[in-house]
Write a protein that holds these residues in place. Structure first.
Motif, mmCIF file in Angstrom:
data_model
loop_
_atom_site.group_PDB
_atom_site.id
_atom_site.type_symbol
_atom_site.label_atom_id
_atom_site.label_comp_id
_atom_site.label_asym_id
_atom_site.label_seq_id
_atom_site.Cartn_x
_atom_site.Cartn_y
_atom_site.Cartn_z
ATOM 1 N N LEU A 32 0.819 -1.131 0.196
ATOM 2 C CA LEU A 32 0.188 0.356 0.289
ATOM 3 C C LEU A 32 1.215 1.027 0.104
ATOM 4 O O LEU A 32 1.824 1.169 1.125
ATOM 5 C CB LEU A 32 -1.267 -0.047 1.088
ATOM 6 C CG LEU A 32 -2.182 1.032 1.086
ATOM 7 C CD1 LEU A 32 -3.249 0.752 0.130
ATOM 8 C CD2 LEU A 32 -3.056 1.172 2.995
ATOM 9 N N VAL A 33 0.852 2.235 -1.037
ATOM 10 C CA VAL A 33 1.566 2.945 -1.008
ATOM 11 C C VAL A 33 0.709 4.741 -0.562
ATOM 12 O O VAL A 33 -0.597 4.741 -1.885
ATOM 13 C CB VAL A 33 2.104 3.043 -3.054
ATOM 14 C CG1 VAL A 33 3.057 4.609 -2.435
ATOM 15 C CG2 VAL A 33 2.909 2.090 -3.198
ATOM 16 N N LYS A 34 0.975 5.614 0.088
ATOM 17 C CA LYS A 34 0.707 6.685 0.012
ATOM 18 C C LYS A 34 1.323 7.886 -1.398
ATOM 19 O O LYS A 34 2.087 8.583 -0.590
ATOM 20 C CB LYS A 34 0.700 7.481 1.559
ATOM 21 C CG LYS A 34 0.063 8.616 1.549
ATOM 22 C CD LYS A 34 0.857 8.633 3.947
ATOM 23 C CE LYS A 34 0.305 10.232 3.201
ATOM 24 N NZ LYS A 34 -1.112 10.679 3.478
ATOM 25 N N THR A 35 0.517 8.258 -2.053
ATOM 26 C CA THR A 35 1.087 8.751 -3.159
ATOM 27 C C THR A 35 1.362 10.703 -2.923
ATOM 28 O O THR A 35 0.821 10.795 -1.734
ATOM 29 C CB THR A 35 -0.604 9.297 -4.160
ATOM 30 O OG1 THR A 35 -1.115 7.886 -4.254
ATOM 31 C CG2 THR A 35 0.132 9.547 -5.278
ATOM 32 N N ILE A 36 2.239 10.341 -2.984
ATOM 33 C CA ILE A 36 3.113 11.753 -2.883
ATOM 34 C C ILE A 36 2.029 12.772 -4.610
ATOM 35 O O ILE A 36 1.587 13.978 -4.073
ATOM 36 C CB ILE A 36 4.475 12.270 -3.357
ATOM 37 C CG1 ILE A 36 4.802 11.361 -1.653
ATOM 38 C CG2 ILE A 36 4.669 13.505 -2.802
ATOM 39 C CD1 ILE A 36 5.837 11.783 -2.100
ATOM 40 N N ALA A 37 2.218 12.254 -5.634
ATOM 41 C CA ALA A 37 2.350 13.366 -7.269
ATOM 42 C C ALA A 37 1.829 11.895 -8.013
ATOM 43 O O ALA A 37 2.708 11.293 -8.055
ATOM 44 C CB ALA A 37 2.661 14.191 -7.105
ATOM 45 N N SER A 38 0.803 12.553 -9.311
ATOM 46 C CA SER A 38 0.780 11.070 -10.654
ATOM 47 C C SER A 38 0.999 12.390 -10.768
ATOM 48 O O SER A 38 0.680 13.559 -11.298
ATOM 49 C CB SER A 38 -0.791 10.659 -9.756
ATOM 50 O OG SER A 38 -2.281 11.515 -9.060
ATOM 51 N N THR A 39 0.640 11.879 -12.480
ATOM 52 C CA THR A 39 0.075 12.646 -13.731
ATOM 53 C C THR A 39 -0.855 12.315 -14.354
ATOM 54 O O THR A 39 -0.890 10.697 -14.479
ATOM 55 C CB THR A 39 1.937 12.976 -14.428
ATOM 56 O OG1 THR A 39 1.989 11.690 -14.427
ATOM 57 C CG2 THR A 39 3.315 13.191 -13.719
ATOM 58 N N ILE A 40 -1.055 13.195 -15.237
ATOM 59 C CA ILE A 40 -1.987 13.220 -16.569
ATOM 60 C C ILE A 40 -1.035 12.276 -17.695
ATOM 61 O O ILE A 40 -0.289 12.987 -18.453
ATOM 62 C CB ILE A 40 -3.545 13.844 -16.040
ATOM 63 C CG1 ILE A 40 -3.881 14.113 -14.872
ATOM 64 C CG2 ILE A 40 -4.596 13.662 -17.412
ATOM 65 C CD1 ILE A 40 -4.624 15.770 -15.398
ATOM 66 N N THR A 41 -2.356 11.578 -18.379
ATOM 67 C CA THR A 41 -1.464 11.121 -19.751
ATOM 68 C C THR A 41 -2.243 11.150 -20.617
ATOM 69 O O THR A 41 -3.487 10.579 -20.903
ATOM 70 C CB THR A 41 -0.763 9.210 -19.567
ATOM 71 O OG1 THR A 41 -1.828 8.308 -19.252
ATOM 72 C CG2 THR A 41 0.193 9.285 -18.762
ATOM 73 N N PRO A 42 -2.270 12.464 -21.284
ATOM 74 C CA PRO A 42 -3.851 12.764 -21.945
ATOM 75 C C PRO A 42 -4.148 11.848 -23.049
ATOM 76 O O PRO A 42 -4.734 11.866 -23.390
ATOM 77 C CB PRO A 42 -2.409 14.266 -23.002
ATOM 78 C CG PRO A 42 -1.760 14.517 -21.727
ATOM 79 C CD PRO A 42 -0.820 13.573 -21.171
ATOM 80 N N GLY A 43 -2.526 11.500 -24.129
ATOM 81 C CA GLY A 43 -2.850 10.708 -24.975
ATOM 82 C C GLY A 43 -4.351 9.607 -24.269
ATOM 83 O O GLY A 43 -5.136 9.176 -25.193
ATOM 84 N N LEU A 44 -3.551 8.515 -23.446
ATOM 85 C CA LEU A 44 -4.610 7.313 -23.320
ATOM 86 C C LEU A 44 -5.622 7.597 -22.226
ATOM 87 O O LEU A 44 -6.407 7.361 -22.705
ATOM 88 C CB LEU A 44 -3.756 6.525 -22.035
ATOM 89 C CG LEU A 44 -4.556 5.362 -21.181
ATOM 90 C CD1 LEU A 44 -4.788 4.315 -22.492
ATOM 91 C CD2 LEU A 44 -3.239 4.669 -20.231
ATOM 92 N N ASP A 45 -5.915 8.961 -21.400
ATOM 93 C CA ASP A 45 -6.586 9.368 -20.802
ATOM 94 C C ASP A 45 -8.210 9.886 -21.434
ATOM 95 O O ASP A 45 -8.879 9.975 -21.254
ATOM 96 C CB ASP A 45 -7.314 10.604 -19.698
ATOM 97 C CG ASP A 45 -5.283 9.715 -18.328
ATOM 98 O OD1 ASP A 45 -5.540 8.491 -18.398
ATOM 99 O OD2 ASP A 45 -5.625 9.917 -17.832
ATOM 100 N N ARG A 46 -7.553 10.478 -22.289
ATOM 101 C CA ARG A 46 -8.456 10.863 -23.586
ATOM 102 C C ARG A 46 -9.680 10.389 -23.874
ATOM 103 O O ARG A 46 -10.527 10.558 -24.562
ATOM 104 C CB ARG A 46 -7.998 11.901 -24.657
ATOM 105 C CG ARG A 46 -9.380 12.507 -25.935
ATOM 106 C CD ARG A 46 -8.094 13.187 -26.958
ATOM 107 N NE ARG A 46 -8.064 14.622 -26.012
ATOM 108 C CZ ARG A 46 -6.868 14.928 -26.154
ATOM 109 N NH1 ARG A 46 -5.536 14.168 -26.218
ATOM 110 N NH2 ARG A 46 -6.326 16.532 -25.824
ATOM 111 N N LEU A 47 -8.662 8.439 -24.591
ATOM 112 C CA LEU A 47 -9.626 7.693 -24.862
ATOM 113 C C LEU A 47 -10.663 7.093 -24.180
ATOM 114 O O LEU A 47 -11.244 7.238 -24.044
ATOM 115 C CB LEU A 47 -8.290 6.764 -26.169
ATOM 116 C CG LEU A 47 -7.746 7.199 -26.993
ATOM 117 C CD1 LEU A 47 -6.361 5.940 -27.429
ATOM 118 C CD2 LEU A 47 -8.867 7.474 -27.986
#
Length: 318
Positions: A32-47
């Motif tokens: 179990l990992v406590k998140t510090i930061a994540s990023t948006i991947t535009p190409g994949l997330d748009r689909l």
């Protein structure tokens, strides 16, 4: 162990929510990992947002997106390889969610996963660690073609993938790199020598010039348009997300191009990417164009998907 964590969820197409989502970690190698930061991947997330398949898998909502996160391990099973509680890690998949499809599943305050899906950093994370997956994707693709500093390369699209390709090729000593990019600001950030807004802007002196054409936009018809610019038997590397491979063979057969698909990054590629980022040889600062707290996740997505200036949009979970 069962629990709940706030996660960004697509309950259906074109809809995003931040909601409590159940998870279950119970295998010996689970984390179990406590998140510090994540990023948006535009190409994949748009689909994903538009309900367009990005692989042979059928999309089944609800979905948790996100494939690039950094955080700290807060729970570790007895068989988690070299990962222990308190370690800082890069996470590329969260696959221990319950009742929700994990489409990499890393946009969450806590990421339930296994040790196979994390890379130990051995130190507190820094923002460039968020580029590990992107660079691994580029390394995996360019491993499929012989890289020679004398070769001439054309990159179609200078989003995050195209921009990282130009940076990686520069680090490898490939200086004869040109690009096609609609948004001028992205061209300014790249290592490309000649940049056109449209393929048609390249004059006749660029005909039969390129040994390698790299398509990153997801628009397969770009290959037809770029054909006059390629040398005979040039290589074409496909790095976008394609729904249908529909190009007119009559318009490309005279050049006999070798068309190469690249989609898979292995753990070894991720390790190589992390090691290269640690050298500081790549200019990584230019990739990070926006940072938003998770409370503004909807606005972050609008910027990531619609802004011409956006390259990497970061969501902060702390």
């Amino acid at each position: 162990m069962k629990g709940e964590a706030k996660a960004i969820v697509l309950p259906k197409a074109s809809k995003l929510r931040l909601q409590n989502t159940p998870y279950h970690i119970g295998n010996p190698g689970d984390l179990l990992v406590k998140t510090i930061a994540s990023t948006i991947t535009p190409g994949l997330d748009r689909l994903l947002l538009t309900n367009k398949p990005v692989s042979h898998k059928v999309l089944e909502y609800p979905i948790i997106p996100g494939s690039e996160s950094i955080g700290q391990v807060v729970e570790a099973g007895p068989d988690t390889r070299e990962v222990e509680t308190g370690d800082f890690v890069y996470v590329f998949r969260g696959d221990r969610w319950s009742g929700v499809e994990s489409y990499y599943g890393c946009h969450a305050e806590l990421i339930p996963t296994s040790s196979e899906n994390v890379l130990p950093l051995g130190r507190p994370p820094i923002h460039r660690d968020l580029l590990t997956g992107l660079l691994a994707y580029v390394i995996s693709a360019l491993d499929k073609v012989p890289i020679d500093p004398s070769m001439r390369v054309l990159i179609l699209g200078l989003g995050s993938v195209g921009l990282m390709i130009s940076e990686y090729l520069f680090q490898k000593g490939c200086l004869h790199v040109d690009a096609v990019e609609t948004f001028g600001i992205r061209g300014q950030l790249s290592r490309a020598e000649h940049i056109a807004l449209e393929i048609g802007d390249f004059t006749a002196e660029f005909n039969d010039r390129y040994d390698l054409v790299i398509e990153t936009t997801g628009r397969i018809l770009m290959i037809e348009k770029a054909m006059r610019l390629m040398k005979h038997q040039a290589k074409v590397l496909l790095m976008g997300n394609y729904e249908v491979m529909a190009y007119d063979y009559r318009l490309i057969q005279h050049k006999e191009p070798a068309i190469i698909c690249s989609n898979i990054s292995t753990f070894r590629h991720i390790q190589r990417a992390s090691a290269l980022l640690d050298t500081g040889e790549l200019d990584t600062e230019k990739f990070f164009t926006n940072v938003f707290p998770v409370s503004q996740f909807e606005f972050a997505y609008r910027i990531a998907l619609d802004s011409k200036e956006a390259i990497k949009t970061v969501i902060s979970w702390v």
